[in-house]
Design a protein around this motif. Structure first.
Motif, PDB file in Angstrom:
ATOM      1  N   ASP A  97       0.809  -1.202  -0.162  1.00  0.00           N
ATOM      2  CA  ASP A  97       0.036  -0.334   0.126  1.00  0.00           C
ATOM      3  C   ASP A  97       0.834   1.288   0.029  1.00  0.00           C
ATOM      4  O   ASP A  97       0.495   2.320   0.571  1.00  0.00           O
ATOM      5  CB  ASP A  97      -0.940  -0.142   1.207  1.00  0.00           C
ATOM      6  N   TYR A  98       2.029   1.244  -0.532  1.00  0.00           N
ATOM      7  CA  TYR A  98       2.946   2.427  -0.402  1.00  0.00           C
ATOM      8  C   TYR A  98       2.460   3.579  -1.214  1.00  0.00           C
ATOM      9  O   TYR A  98       2.054   3.142  -2.542  1.00  0.00           O
ATOM     10  CB  TYR A  98       4.304   1.839  -1.143  1.00  0.00           C
ATOM     11  N   ASN A  99       2.355   4.660  -0.886  1.00  0.00           N
ATOM     12  CA  ASN A  99       1.591   5.652  -1.524  1.00  0.00           C
ATOM     13  C   ASN A  99       2.698   6.599  -2.096  1.00  0.00           C
ATOM     14  O   ASN A  99       2.483   7.741  -2.483  1.00  0.00           O
ATOM     15  CB  ASN A  99       0.897   6.401  -0.581  1.00  0.00           C
TER      16      ASN A  99
HETATM   17  C1  LIG Z   1      -1.841   4.646   1.530  1.00  0.00           C
HETATM   18  O1  LIG Z   1      -3.050   5.410   1.381  1.00  0.00           O
HETATM   19  C2  LIG Z   1      -4.055   4.817   1.973  1.00  0.00           C
HETATM   20  C3  LIG Z   1      -5.374   5.386   1.665  1.00  0.00           C
HETATM   21  O2  LIG Z   1      -5.305   6.536   2.086  1.00  0.00           O
HETATM   22  C4  LIG Z   1      -3.968   4.433   3.382  1.00  0.00           C
HETATM   23  O3  LIG Z   1      -4.754   3.619   3.931  1.00  0.00           O
HETATM   24  C5  LIG Z   1      -2.652   3.609   3.707  1.00  0.00           C
HETATM   25  O4  LIG Z   1      -2.333   3.524   5.026  1.00  0.00           O
HETATM   26  C6  LIG Z   1      -1.329   4.396   3.047  1.00  0.00           C
HETATM   27  N1  LIG Z   1      -0.080   3.670   3.196  1.00  0.00           N
HETATM   28  C7  LIG Z   1       1.056   4.085   3.813  1.00  0.00           C
HETATM   29  C8  LIG Z   1       2.088   3.016   3.899  1.00  0.00           C
HETATM   30  O5  LIG Z   1       1.108   5.132   4.255  1.00  0.00           O
END
Ligand SMILES: *[C@@H]1O[C@H](CO)[C@@H](O)[C@H](O)[C@H]1NC(C)=O
Ligand SMILES: *[C@@H]1O[C@H](CO)[C@@H](O)[C@H](O)[C@H]1NC(C)=O
Ligand SMILES: *[C@@H]1O[C@H](CO)[C@@H](O)[C@H](O)[C@H]1NC(C)=O
Ligand SMILES: *[C@@H]1O[C@H](CO)[C@@H](O)[C@H](O)[C@H]1NC(C)=O
Length: 410
Positions: free
Chosen positions: A94-96
């Motif tokens: 889930d890396y953003n």
């Molecule tokens: C990435 O974004 C999602 C949706 O906002 C969030 O749930 C998730 O924790 C985020 N991942 C990281 C690694 O920060």
């Protein structure tokens, strides 16, 4: 002449710490011609501003907080950990992203005088940017882009002559920079003090990590890490970068030439042929800019010997080919887009004649293709592109800017 395999590193050249004085843009307008020039100058300035906001706003809409916008598909990449890292095995699902484009835009927001957007960006970064991620990054790229972006924006934001800060800036960027700098340090724990090219931000150097790196990878760290030490009072960053630089310099040949790639565990050269382009370029740039920034004679002495070596063994008229560091004999006649930083460096050194003649050739190539090809061969003064793309490199623009400032177009 054969084409060597493309270097692992693109050796991107960044504009750091220089040309930041707003007064450099001020030109007096006492005569008629000057006032016509003034109109044109204002027009161009507005054009630059529009282009910046076009890129910035669309990044914020379509890609943020990921690292980069893909403008045609309006999607994104997470280039911090993708840079040359084809296997993304260490990136969390889930890396953003790390908002890399936002970090790289901070200093532009300051130069454009946009307080509100700068404050918004600093607030977001201090709340959300996290370097404790299981991602393998390229030390050189992460240094010039992320550490450099944070440190240079911090310097501009706290520069009392610019009077930019409105009160809410509390060194948040410096705090992030220090956290990142500490994550770099394990890369330098080698028998030679030369850093690994790759580091995992969370876990340090990975097991079985490649020991191969480049001259630019080891020799282009001192500006950012030196500045970080001066700003934080923590000497470890500057010491690590300086030890690596001294070690690299000690590996030069009797002709004062260096190779392109080397092994950080053994301290042996892997590729003896080198030039001023990909894999080496910013080594020269950083030596001279480190002398400007830190005022240390040692950098000037290294630079002077290295520069004379280049002019003696790589130069052919206005062009620069590659040569073997041991013999000085020409090896490859391939030219790269990255080489276009060289005339800018020559302007800083004061070698305007050489800068002028080298710059002229790059501009001819630019005019012919509309951009600089990433790589091209030169055969009897005829250019043959071999890598036909242009990743928006800033080198020729920066050289042109310096040359213009030095000559005012004479
Ligand atoms: C990435 O974004 C999602 C949706 O906002 C969030 O749930 C998730 O924790 C985020 N991942 C990281 C690694 O920060
Ligand atoms: C600052 O940037 C934001 C985002 O692009 C923009 O909406 C705003 O108008 C800018 N402010 C100034 C003073 O240019
Ligand atoms: C490291 O490489 C060696 C040789 O290829 C291999 O035997 C070993 O399993 C590797 N170690 C890890 C942790 O991947
Ligand atoms: C640059 O080169 C051109 C062509 O040789 C010459 O006309 C011009 O005077 C040179 N400018 C400088 C500043 O040396």
């Amino acid at each position: 002449m054969p084409l060597p395999s493309p270097g692992r590193f693109s050796g991107t050249w960044v504009v750091l710490f220089l040309a930041i004085s707003p007064s450099i843009f001020h030109i007096s307008s006492s005569r008629y011609l000057d006032s016509r020039f003034e109109v044109k100058r204002r027009h161009l300035r507005e054009k630059v501003r529009d282009m910046f906001y076009h890129a910035y706003d669309n990044y914020m809409i379509y890609a943020f907080p990921h690292d980069e916008l893909k403008p045609l598909t309006r999607t994104f990449t997470d280039s911090l950990s993708e840079l040359g890292n084809l296997k993304l095995e260490h990136l969390p699902q889930d890396y953003n992203g790390s908002a890399l484009t936002l970090i790289e835009s901070l200093s532009s927001l300051i130069i454009l005088g946009n307080h509100t957007e700068f404050e918004r960006a600093v607030f977001w970064l201090s709340e959300n940017l996290n370097f404790d991620v299981d991602a393998r990054v390229n030390l050189f790229e992460c240094n010039i882009r992320v550490l450099g972006g944070l440190v240079s924006a911090h310097i501009l934001a706290t520069d009392s002559t610019i009077r930019f800060v409105q009160g809410s800036y509390m060194n948040q960027l410096l705090i992030l920079a220090k956290d990142l700098g500490q994550r770099f340090l394990p890369a330098f724990e080698t028998p030679t003090s030369l850093p690994y090219a790759w580091i995992n931000l969370k876990h340090g150097v990975m097991v079985n990590e490649t020991t191969e790196t480049s001259t630019s990878g080891c020799g282009s760290l001192i500006l950012e890490m030196g500045a970080l030490s001066r700003l934080t009072g923590d000497p470890r960053f500057e010491s690590a970068a300086l030890r690596a630089l001294r070690r690299l310099w000690s590996m030069r040949s009797s002709l004062n030439l260096l190779g392109t790639t080397l092994d950080v565990e053994t301290g042996e050269w892997i590729e003896y042929s080198s030039g001023i382009g990909a894999g080496v370029d910013s080594f020269y740039e950083y030596l001279y800019k480190a002398h400007i920034l830190f005022g240390k004679e040692e950098y000037w002495r290294m630079f002077q010997s290295a520069y004379l070596g280049v002019q003696k063994y790589f130069r052919y008229g206005p062009w620069y080919h590659e040569a073997d560091m041991r013999t000085g004999k020409a090896t490859y006649w391939q030219l790269t887009s990255l080489q276009a930083f060289w005339p800018g460096l020559q302007v800083l050194v004061g070698d305007i004649t050489a800068a002028n003649s080298s710059h002229r050739e790059f501009v001819h190539v630019w005019k012919k293709y509309g951009v600089l090809p990433e790589r091209y061969l030169l055969d009897h003064q005829i250019v043959h592109p071999t890598e036909k793309y242009y990743p928006l490199r800033p080198e020729l623009a920066e050289s042109t800017f310096y040359l213009y400032q030095a000559t005012k177009g004479l």
